[in-house]
Write an enzyme that holds these catalytic residues in place. Structure first.
Site, PDB file in Angstrom:
ATOM      1  N   LEU A 244       0.482   4.555  24.425  1.00 57.68           N
ATOM      2  CA  LEU A 244      -0.180   4.208  23.156  1.00 57.68           C
ATOM      3  C   LEU A 244       0.551   4.708  21.913  1.00 57.68           C
ATOM      4  O   LEU A 244       0.251   4.252  20.813  1.00 57.68           O
ATOM      5  CB  LEU A 244      -1.607   4.776  23.140  1.00 57.68           C
ATOM      6  CG  LEU A 244      -2.565   4.229  24.200  1.00 57.68           C
ATOM      7  CD1 LEU A 244      -3.905   4.964  24.128  1.00 57.68           C
ATOM      8  CD2 LEU A 244      -2.790   2.735  23.998  1.00 57.68           C
TER       9      LEU A 244
ATOM     10  N   SER B 164       5.521   9.284  25.776  1.00 58.22           N
ATOM     11  CA  SER B 164       4.384   8.352  25.944  1.00 58.22           C
ATOM     12  C   SER B 164       4.891   6.957  26.306  1.00 58.22           C
ATOM     13  O   SER B 164       4.306   6.265  27.146  1.00 58.22           O
ATOM     14  CB  SER B 164       3.553   8.320  24.652  1.00 58.22           C
ATOM     15  OG  SER B 164       2.889   7.102  24.487  1.00 58.22           O
TER      16      SER B 164
ATOM     17  N   GLU C 280      -1.695  14.224  10.063  1.00 53.19           N
ATOM     18  CA  GLU C 280      -1.725  14.551  11.499  1.00 53.19           C
ATOM     19  C   GLU C 280      -1.936  16.044  11.740  1.00 53.19           C
ATOM     20  O   GLU C 280      -1.607  16.574  12.796  1.00 53.19           O
ATOM     21  CB  GLU C 280      -0.447  14.042  12.180  1.00 53.19           C
ATOM     22  CG  GLU C 280      -0.224  12.546  12.006  1.00 53.19           C
ATOM     23  CD  GLU C 280      -0.471  11.694  13.248  1.00 53.19           C
ATOM     24  OE1 GLU C 280      -0.337  12.197  14.362  1.00 53.19           O
ATOM     25  OE2 GLU C 280      -0.804  10.494  13.087  1.00 53.19           O
TER      26      GLU C 280
ATOM     27  N   ARG D 185      -5.809   7.551  18.210  1.00 52.52           N
ATOM     28  CA  ARG D 185      -5.970   8.891  17.646  1.00 52.52           C
ATOM     29  C   ARG D 185      -6.964   8.875  16.483  1.00 52.52           C
ATOM     30  O   ARG D 185      -7.677   9.843  16.251  1.00 52.52           O
ATOM     31  CB  ARG D 185      -4.608   9.445  17.226  1.00 52.52           C
ATOM     32  CG  ARG D 185      -3.631   9.523  18.418  1.00 52.52           C
ATOM     33  CD  ARG D 185      -3.001  10.844  18.635  1.00 52.52           C
ATOM     34  NE  ARG D 185      -3.908  11.939  18.705  1.00 52.52           N
ATOM     35  CZ  ARG D 185      -3.539  13.216  18.762  1.00 52.52           C
ATOM     36  NH1 ARG D 185      -2.262  13.526  18.738  1.00 52.52           N
ATOM     37  NH2 ARG D 185      -4.417  14.191  18.837  1.00 52.52           N
TER      38      ARG D 185
ATOM     39  N   CYS E  83       1.302  21.725  21.166  1.00 47.70           N
ATOM     40  CA  CYS E  83       0.423  20.609  20.794  1.00 47.70           C
ATOM     41  C   CYS E  83      -0.998  20.847  21.268  1.00 47.70           C
ATOM     42  O   CYS E  83      -1.945  20.321  20.696  1.00 47.70           O
ATOM     43  CB  CYS E  83       0.884  19.302  21.450  1.00 47.70           C
ATOM     44  SG  CYS E  83       2.565  18.872  21.097  1.00 47.70           S
TER      45      CYS E  83
ATOM     46  N   HIS F 188       6.286  14.532  15.282  1.00 40.06           N
ATOM     47  CA  HIS F 188       5.647  15.610  14.505  1.00 40.06           C
ATOM     48  C   HIS F 188       6.684  16.704  14.287  1.00 40.06           C
ATOM     49  O   HIS F 188       7.559  16.917  15.139  1.00 40.06           O
ATOM     50  CB  HIS F 188       4.481  16.241  15.282  1.00 40.06           C
ATOM     51  CG  HIS F 188       3.288  15.354  15.434  1.00 40.06           C
ATOM     52  ND1 HIS F 188       2.607  15.218  16.615  1.00 40.06           N
ATOM     53  CD2 HIS F 188       2.634  14.573  14.538  1.00 40.06           C
ATOM     54  CE1 HIS F 188       1.586  14.396  16.451  1.00 40.06           C
ATOM     55  NE2 HIS F 188       1.596  13.972  15.204  1.00 40.06           N
TER      56      HIS F 188
HETATM   57  O1  SUG Z   1      -0.068  11.621  19.118  1.00 40.59           O
HETATM   58  N1  SUG Z   1       0.366  11.368  22.611  1.00 40.59           N
HETATM   59  C1  SUG Z   1       0.139  12.205  21.445  1.00 40.59           C
HETATM   60  C2  SUG Z   1       0.852  13.534  21.602  1.00 40.59           C
HETATM   61  C3  SUG Z   1       0.482  14.499  20.516  1.00 40.59           C
HETATM   62  C4  SUG Z   1       1.356  15.716  20.518  1.00 40.59           C
HETATM   63  N2  SUG Z   1       0.997  16.585  19.480  1.00 40.59           N
HETATM   64  C5  SUG Z   1       1.843  17.383  18.761  1.00 40.59           C
HETATM   65  N3  SUG Z   1       3.116  17.148  18.713  1.00 40.59           N
HETATM   66  N4  SUG Z   1       1.329  18.325  18.070  1.00 40.59           N
HETATM   67  C6  SUG Z   1       0.619  11.511  20.158  1.00 40.59           C
HETATM   68  O2  SUG Z   1       1.689  10.914  20.176  1.00 40.59           O
HETATM   69  C7  SUG Z   1      -0.027   9.471  24.093  1.00 40.59           C
HETATM   70  C8  SUG Z   1      -1.220   8.820  24.721  1.00 40.59           C
HETATM   71  C9  SUG Z   1      -0.864   7.715  25.671  1.00 40.59           C
HETATM   72  O3  SUG Z   1       0.190   7.126  25.546  1.00 40.59           O
HETATM   73  O4  SUG Z   1      -1.704   7.426  26.567  1.00 40.59           O
HETATM   74  C10 SUG Z   1      -0.357  10.294  22.853  1.00 40.59           C
HETATM   75  O5  SUG Z   1      -1.279   9.938  22.126  1.00 40.59           O
END
Ligand code: SUG
Length: 443
Positions: A26, A33, A176, A143, A373, A249
């Site tokens: 996603l 991801s 974020e 998100r 994270c 991020h």
């Molecule tokens: O927003 N992954 C999150 C990971 C967040 C990591 N947070 C920090 N770096 N602080 C994102 O990219 C993947 C979900 C999916 O693909 O099913 C996801 O939302």
């Protein structure tokens, strides 16, 4: 030592992967991801790995709290998008007609609490209150579904006259949270310098990324600085090349603890002048320089930093211990070049890192979420901590309760198609009911 309003410490508010943890591809710009999309996940393993991380950090003498997973699916968007019939029918139709929407409704992404909010501890703010702004997470649909629930839960948790919880920023400026925020200080209770890192600004003439969309806007960072009444702050622009290499991020490429700044030479646009500006401002506030550890491209390349998640390590100052601990993902240990680099910096007395602990979080890592994270750092004092909802504070009892809940109720394995099976939906609902019983919070 008696802990009172003068003693400040860091509390980690960790998320726990929910029973619908999936690999749905996603998050654009998040390489893990994207490459793991469609793999079979293990919600049970994911939650147990996170729980063990919380317990290990807790055993090092760090205060820990747990933010429970949001109930899934979130069905609110379905009627807005025109789906008709019973909720079960609407979900089934969404599964067949728009699988990404369906996956978003089930996403367990609130586990990454570094994106839940931005925190300004009370020594940094004009009115002496701990200030919290919930992140609006507008860049990605799945998100964005977190933000109002997080606001609701945080208002229940941080219900104190000593704390202000601000709603997600309205308007179009994406935010974020703490993943794009650094706080520097001599000690947690002293006034610090807060640095907000952004990826684009609609009012600025700045170079643009070529591959991926940046997530954090300068407008959101500016709004939070104003809203929190931060005494000393700066904004810094992420290097577009880093975002294009998968640094979605800032916490994927730079991190800090107290006066120690650990960053890659490709973290910021005009990296050396940005670092100089941060260090000079810090000196104006504290009379001291930061301890800088810059990682060069030839030591660890941008791509190696992204694939190992070196900078997404937590840096921990255990109580009554001079050195800091690097709490790194297991992937760094397996990557020989990174492991050797870590051994070198641990042995070097010029920086405060004195120990490394590697931790297996590979279920979260495959979605681009490393140790840092999974936690939101909140610097607070005992008076503030006494005011918050005590059911979320971690101790041996909560550890046992959560372990039992996860072991007895979470799916061992999950694929997206399982989520249209009534028996799986029942199993998942039961997990959330049990979380509500433990935390006494409506999820
Ligand atoms: O927003 N992954 C999150 C990971 C967040 C990591 N947070 C920090 N770096 N602080 C994102 O990219 C993947 C979900 C999916 O693909 O099913 C996801 O939302």
């Amino acid at each position: 030592m008696v802990e009172n309003s003068h003693t400040f410490f860091e509390v980690n508010f960790d998320g726990i992967p929910g029973p619908t943890h999936l690999f749905s591809g996603l998050a654009k710009g998040n390489i893990a991801s994207q490459i793991n999309e469609g793999k079979i996940s293990s919600p049970k393993k994911a939650a147990l790995q996170s729980l063990e991380k919380i317990n290990t950090v807790f055993k090092l003498g760090i205060k820990q709290a747990v933010i429970p997973p949001h109930r899934r699916p979130n069905t609110t968007p379905l009627s807005v998008y025109g789906f008709k019939g019973s909720i079960e029918d609407q979900l089934k139709e969404a599964y067949f007609s728009d699988p990404k929407l369906f996956a978003g409704l089930y996403s367990s992404s609130n586990m990454w609490t570094a994106n839940a909010a931005t925190i300004s501890p009370s020594p940094d703010t004009e009115n002496g209150k701990l200030q919290i702004t919930i992140a609006n997470l507008k860049t990605n649909f799945h998100r964005s579904l977190e933000s109002f629930k997080t606001y609701d839960i945080f208002r229940k948790i941080f219900s104190s006259t000593k704390i202000s919880v601000h709603s997600p920023l309205p308007g179009l400026s994406p935010d974020e949270g703490a993943a794009n925020h650094l706080r520097f200080c001599e000690d947690y209770g002293e006034t610090g310098l807060e640095v907000f890192i952004f990826g684009f600004g609609s009012r600025e003439e700045l170079p643009r990324t070529k591959v991926f969309k940046p997530r954090q806007s300068k407008e959101a960072s500016d709004d939070i600085i104003k809203k929190h009444g931060i005494k000393h702050s700066l904004t810094a622009f992420q290097k577009p090349e880093a975002i294009d290499a998968g640094v979605f991020h800032n916490d994927v490429i730079s991190t800090a603890n107290k006066n120690f700044f650990f960053y890659h030479e490709k973290s910021f646009f005009n990296n050396s002048s940005t670092i100089k500006k941060i260090d000079e401002k810090y000196k104006e506030i504290t009379g001291k320089n930061l301890i800088l550890l810059e990682v060069k491209e030839m030591e660890v390349s941008l791509n190696e930093a992204v694939s190992s998640y070196l900078f997404n390590s937590q840096i921990i100052s255990p109580k009554d211990q001079a050195g800091m601990i690097l709490f790194a993902p297991k992937e760094c240990e397996k990557f020989e070049k990174i492991r050797k680099y870590i051994e070198k910096i641990i042995a070097d007395p010029k920086n405060p890192l004195s120990q490394v602990i590697y931790f297996d979080l590979n279920e979260s890592m495959q979605n681009g979420g490393g140790p840092a994270c999974l936690r939101l750092r909140v610097v607070m004092n005992q008076d503030q901590l006494n005011d918050i909802n005590q059911s979320i504070l971690f101790d041996d009892k909560l550890y046992e309760k959560l372990k039992k809940l996860i072991n007895e109720n979470y799916p061992d394995q999950l694929k997206i198609e399982d989520l249209i099976k009534p028996e799986v939906v029942t199993q998942i609902n039961l997990c959330f009911d049990k979380y509500e019983e433990i935390f006494k919070i409506n999820l």
